[in-house]
Scaffold this motif. Sequence first.
Motif, PDB file in Angstrom:
ATOM      1  N   TRP A 246      34.565  39.315  44.479  1.00 28.41           N
ATOM      2  CA  TRP A 246      33.818  38.801  43.386  1.00 28.41           C
ATOM      3  C   TRP A 246      34.289  38.772  42.249  1.00 28.41           C
ATOM      4  CZ3 TRP A 246      30.883  41.739  39.765  1.00 28.41           C
ATOM      5  CH2 TRP A 246      29.818  41.097  39.022  1.00 28.41           C
ATOM      6  N   VAL A 247      34.871  40.045  42.007  1.00 28.77           N
ATOM      7  CA  VAL A 247      35.447  40.337  40.527  1.00 28.77           C
ATOM      8  C   VAL A 247      36.689  39.213  40.495  1.00 28.77           C
ATOM      9  CG1 VAL A 247      36.903  41.711  39.318  1.00 28.77           C
ATOM     10  CG2 VAL A 247      35.046  42.469  40.321  1.00 28.77           C
ATOM     11  N   ASP A 248      37.536  38.962  41.335  1.00 29.47           N
ATOM     12  CA  ASP A 248      38.791  38.096  41.430  1.00 29.47           C
ATOM     13  C   ASP A 248      37.809  36.783  41.268  1.00 29.47           C
ATOM     14  OD1 ASP A 248      41.367  37.997  41.850  1.00 29.47           O
ATOM     15  OD2 ASP A 248      41.119  37.278  43.879  1.00 29.47           O
ATOM     16  N   SER A 249      37.037  36.284  41.596  1.00 28.92           N
ATOM     17  CA  SER A 249      36.675  35.067  41.704  1.00 28.92           C
ATOM     18  C   SER A 249      36.431  34.640  40.163  1.00 28.92           C
ATOM     19  CB  SER A 249      35.359  34.790  42.471  1.00 28.92           C
ATOM     20  OG  SER A 249      34.289  35.397  41.590  1.00 28.92           O
ATOM     21  N   PHE A 250      36.071  35.531  39.381  1.00 27.61           N
ATOM     22  CA  PHE A 250      36.116  35.067  37.796  1.00 27.61           C
ATOM     23  C   PHE A 250      37.041  35.728  37.060  1.00 27.61           C
ATOM     24  CE2 PHE A 250      32.926  38.540  38.597  1.00 27.61           C
ATOM     25  CZ  PHE A 250      33.517  39.602  37.679  1.00 27.61           C
ATOM     26  N   GLN A 251      38.000  36.745  37.432  1.00 26.08           N
ATOM     27  CA  GLN A 251      38.737  37.471  36.362  1.00 26.08           C
ATOM     28  C   GLN A 251      39.993  36.491  35.856  1.00 26.08           C
ATOM     29  OE1 GLN A 251      42.047  37.968  36.852  1.00 26.08           O
ATOM     30  NE2 GLN A 251      42.323  37.256  39.166  1.00 26.08           N
ATOM     31  N   THR A 252      40.150  36.639  34.805  1.00 30.75           N
ATOM     32  CA  THR A 252      41.239  35.678  34.184  1.00 30.75           C
ATOM     33  C   THR A 252      42.670  36.636  33.717  1.00 30.75           C
ATOM     34  OG1 THR A 252      40.266  36.057  32.010  1.00 30.75           O
ATOM     35  CG2 THR A 252      39.589  34.055  33.287  1.00 30.75           C
ATOM     36  N   VAL A 253      42.615  37.713  34.146  1.00 32.79           N
ATOM     37  CA  VAL A 253      43.659  38.650  33.625  1.00 32.79           C
ATOM     38  C   VAL A 253      44.777  38.258  34.243  1.00 32.79           C
ATOM     39  CG1 VAL A 253      44.583  41.033  33.918  1.00 32.79           C
ATOM     40  CG2 VAL A 253      42.078  40.750  33.671  1.00 32.79           C
ATOM     41  N   GLU A 254      44.944  37.610  35.384  1.00 34.56           N
ATOM     42  CA  GLU A 254      46.371  37.406  36.051  1.00 34.56           C
ATOM     43  C   GLU A 254      46.620  36.009  35.195  1.00 34.56           C
ATOM     44  OE1 GLU A 254      46.662  38.773  40.348  1.00 34.56           O
ATOM     45  OE2 GLU A 254      45.005  37.337  39.981  1.00 34.56           O
ATOM     46  N   GLN A 255      45.961  35.362  34.811  1.00 29.72           N
ATOM     47  CA  GLN A 255      46.269  33.952  34.337  1.00 29.72           C
ATOM     48  C   GLN A 255      46.873  34.360  32.803  1.00 29.72           C
ATOM     49  OE1 GLN A 255      42.742  31.375  33.572  1.00 29.72           O
ATOM     50  NE2 GLN A 255      44.088  29.849  34.228  1.00 29.72           N
TER      51      GLN A 255
END
Length: 104
Positions: free
Chosen positions: A89-98
């Motif tokens: 769920w967190v991975d679905s909206f996180q933008t940290v990697e980007q």
Amino acid sequence: MAFWEKMFTARHDNDFWKHYLEQVFPNTPDLEYYSLRGEIREKYANVRKIRNRLGHHESVSDPNRFDLHQIFDDMMAVLEWRDPVIRNWVDSFQTVEQTLSRRP
């Protein structure tokens, strides 16, 4: 964050972690509870350090000081160990990697 970091010290092994670590983190690597507890504490400590630097408006962009990719990976690992659904769920909206991929 300091509270959680301190909760994962050896002083709480007999009260909590020796008996409940696998229940709280059911998806962990196959390690002795004290090794796993130490890994979790270390990951919390790294997150706390960077959070404190940000809280004091200090730069965290120096790669010699902070490995932001590793800290993010550690955060996601702890989420995975707790519950893969939450991690996804967190991975679905996180933008940290980007954001980190655009870093100079």
